[in-house]
Design a protein around this motif. Structure first.
Motif, PDB file in Angstrom:
ATOM      1  N   THR A  34      -6.009  -3.418  -6.430  1.00 11.80           N
ATOM      2  CA  THR A  34      -5.420  -4.035  -5.795  1.00 11.80           C
ATOM      3  C   THR A  34      -5.556  -5.653  -6.408  1.00 11.80           C
ATOM      4  N   ASP A  79     -10.504   9.803  -6.960  1.00 10.41           N
ATOM      5  CA  ASP A  79      -9.482   8.012  -6.315  1.00 10.41           C
ATOM      6  C   ASP A  79      -9.589   6.452  -7.063  1.00 10.41           C
ATOM      7  N   ASN A 110      -8.454   2.882  -7.018  1.00  9.37           N
ATOM      8  CA  ASN A 110      -7.168   1.965  -6.186  1.00  9.37           C
ATOM      9  C   ASN A 110      -7.110   1.123  -6.859  1.00  9.37           C
ATOM     10  N   SER A 137     -11.590  -0.220 -10.037  1.00  6.65           N
ATOM     11  CA  SER A 137     -11.982   0.807  -9.885  1.00  6.65           C
ATOM     12  C   SER A 137     -12.603   1.351  -9.887  1.00  6.65           C
ATOM     13  N   GLN A 140      -0.611  -2.556  -5.398  1.00  2.00           N
ATOM     14  CA  GLN A 140      -2.082  -2.023  -5.754  1.00  2.00           C
ATOM     15  C   GLN A 140      -1.437  -0.361  -6.197  1.00  2.00           C
ATOM     16  N   SER A 158      -2.662   2.913  -8.116  1.00  2.00           N
ATOM     17  CA  SER A 158      -3.612   4.043  -7.983  1.00  2.00           C
ATOM     18  C   SER A 158      -3.346   5.093  -9.080  1.00  2.00           C
TER      19      SER A 158
END
Length: 357
Positions: free
Chosen positions: A351, A347, A349, A89, A179, A181
């Motif tokens: 998965t 941000d 994140n 990410s 997930q 984050s």
């Protein structure tokens, strides 16, 4: 409140016709020939129910655990369409990647890396960094509730900073899809060894009562002299402490360390240091007291609290050495001052699936 959010999602989110057609095709092909006709009809009915939910609220899988478990049970591939698998990410010029994870009951150990994003010219990843306690792990049924982060190393050849994150939940982690984050990263962490001048030590000073935000050390609170701690506290188990009142906090630097007082009173050597505004940084000090023979000591206890002046919240630490000292002049002191310069809010994140044994 939930009904309003549901209606809003229902009214504004609609999948493409391509997704609908592809979903029906995958559901049919996944069921054909595998079981008896009756089970095929049940599977298709279940898939149709899921498809209706997908058409209404395709974002539910990321927020409603029951919905996600239904979709995951029928078709993991379909669940991946709703919550795409993203092993890396990128945000604010930094790319995060989960490298490995080990799960044991309700505890997880995660190895992750940060590196400058491809094409970025900011050079934000260049040494020690920190995740600033802004991370969480979710298995779509429960989230991590406590954790700790340890910087491992920086690999200059690959421009990667590696971390180990340990998280724990109040329930056992379930499923194989997670997930992870992160929302804040501290860049440009550095440390410097500095001497602390004991020649200005005073033997009497005013004190004030403050409500603590933290405390720790070799001695527990209940083992400390009564004149240091106030057991009455501010309620809900938060203790108070009597600390030095030798310098106005308003005169401290907001972006640096400030030595605010040293006193030796009642057999306790107190060293008070203001860390500045730590809400957007991470400053802390390791203190060492050295005697004439060169033997070093950590503080027996330390306390910390916050004081707000205008729009600035200062964090202050006071370190206590609880033992008679014959001659302060025969001692020296130094500290390792840790500072983190730049807070990056973003941000990140990721998965991913955990492969079974």
């Amino acid at each position: 409140m939930f009904e309003e959010r549901y209606q809003k999602a229902y009214s504004t989110v609609t999948p493409s016709q391509e997704l609908v057609s592809d979903t029906i095709s995958k559901a049919v092909s996944g069921s054909r020939g595998a079981v008896k006709n009756q089970f095929v009809r049940v599977s298709l009915t279940a898939a149709a129910v899921v498809l209706c939910l997908v058409m209404a609220v395709p974002v539910c899988a990321a927020h409603i655990p029951v919905f996600y478990k239904i979709v995951e049970y029928i078709s993991p591939a379909l669940a991946d369409r709703l919550v795409p698998i993203e092993e890396s990410s990128t945000s604010q010029g930094i790319t995060m990647q989960v490298e490995a994870i080990n799960l044991e009951g309700n505890e997880a150990k995660i190895i992750l890396s940060l590196q400058d994003a491809a094409g970025s010219t900011q050079d934000l990843v260049r040494g020690e960094m920190d995740l600033f306690d802004s991370y969480r792990l979710s298995d779509y049924t429960n989230d991590s509730i406590v954790g700790g982060c340890q910087f491992l190393t920086y690999d200059a050849a690959d421009d990667k900073a590696y971390f180990q994150v340990n998280v724990q939940s109040d329930k056992v982690y379930q499923g194989d899809k997670f997930q992870f984050s992160v929302h804040s990263i501290l860049c440009d962490k550095r440390q410097e060894e500095r001497g602390v001048d004991l020649s200005g030590t005073v033997y009497t000073a005013k004190t004030k009562l403050v409500t603590l935000s933290g405390s720790g050390g070799l001695l527990r609170d209940e083992m400390l002299p009564d004149f240091l701690m106030d057991g009455s506290g501010a309620g809900e188990g938060i203790p108070d402490a009597h600390v030095l009142d030798m310098m106005r906090i308003a005169d401290c630097a907001a972006d640096d360390f400030t030595l605010t007082g040293i006193a030796y009173m009642d057999g306790v050597l107190r060293v008070q240091i203001c860390m500045g505004d730590n809400w957007s940084s991470d400053r802390h000090v390791e203190l060492f007291l050295k005697n004439a023979a060169g033997e070093e000591r950590y503080p027996d206890h330390s306390v910390s609290w916050h004081e707000t002046v205008g729009d600035t919240s200062y964090q202050v630490y006071e370190f206590w050495y609880i033992e008679d000292i014959d001659d302060i002049a025969a001692y020296s002191m130094y500290g390792i001052f840790h500072d983190a310069g730049e807070l990056i809010k973003g941000d990140w994140n990721v998965t991913f699936r955990v492969q079974g044994d």
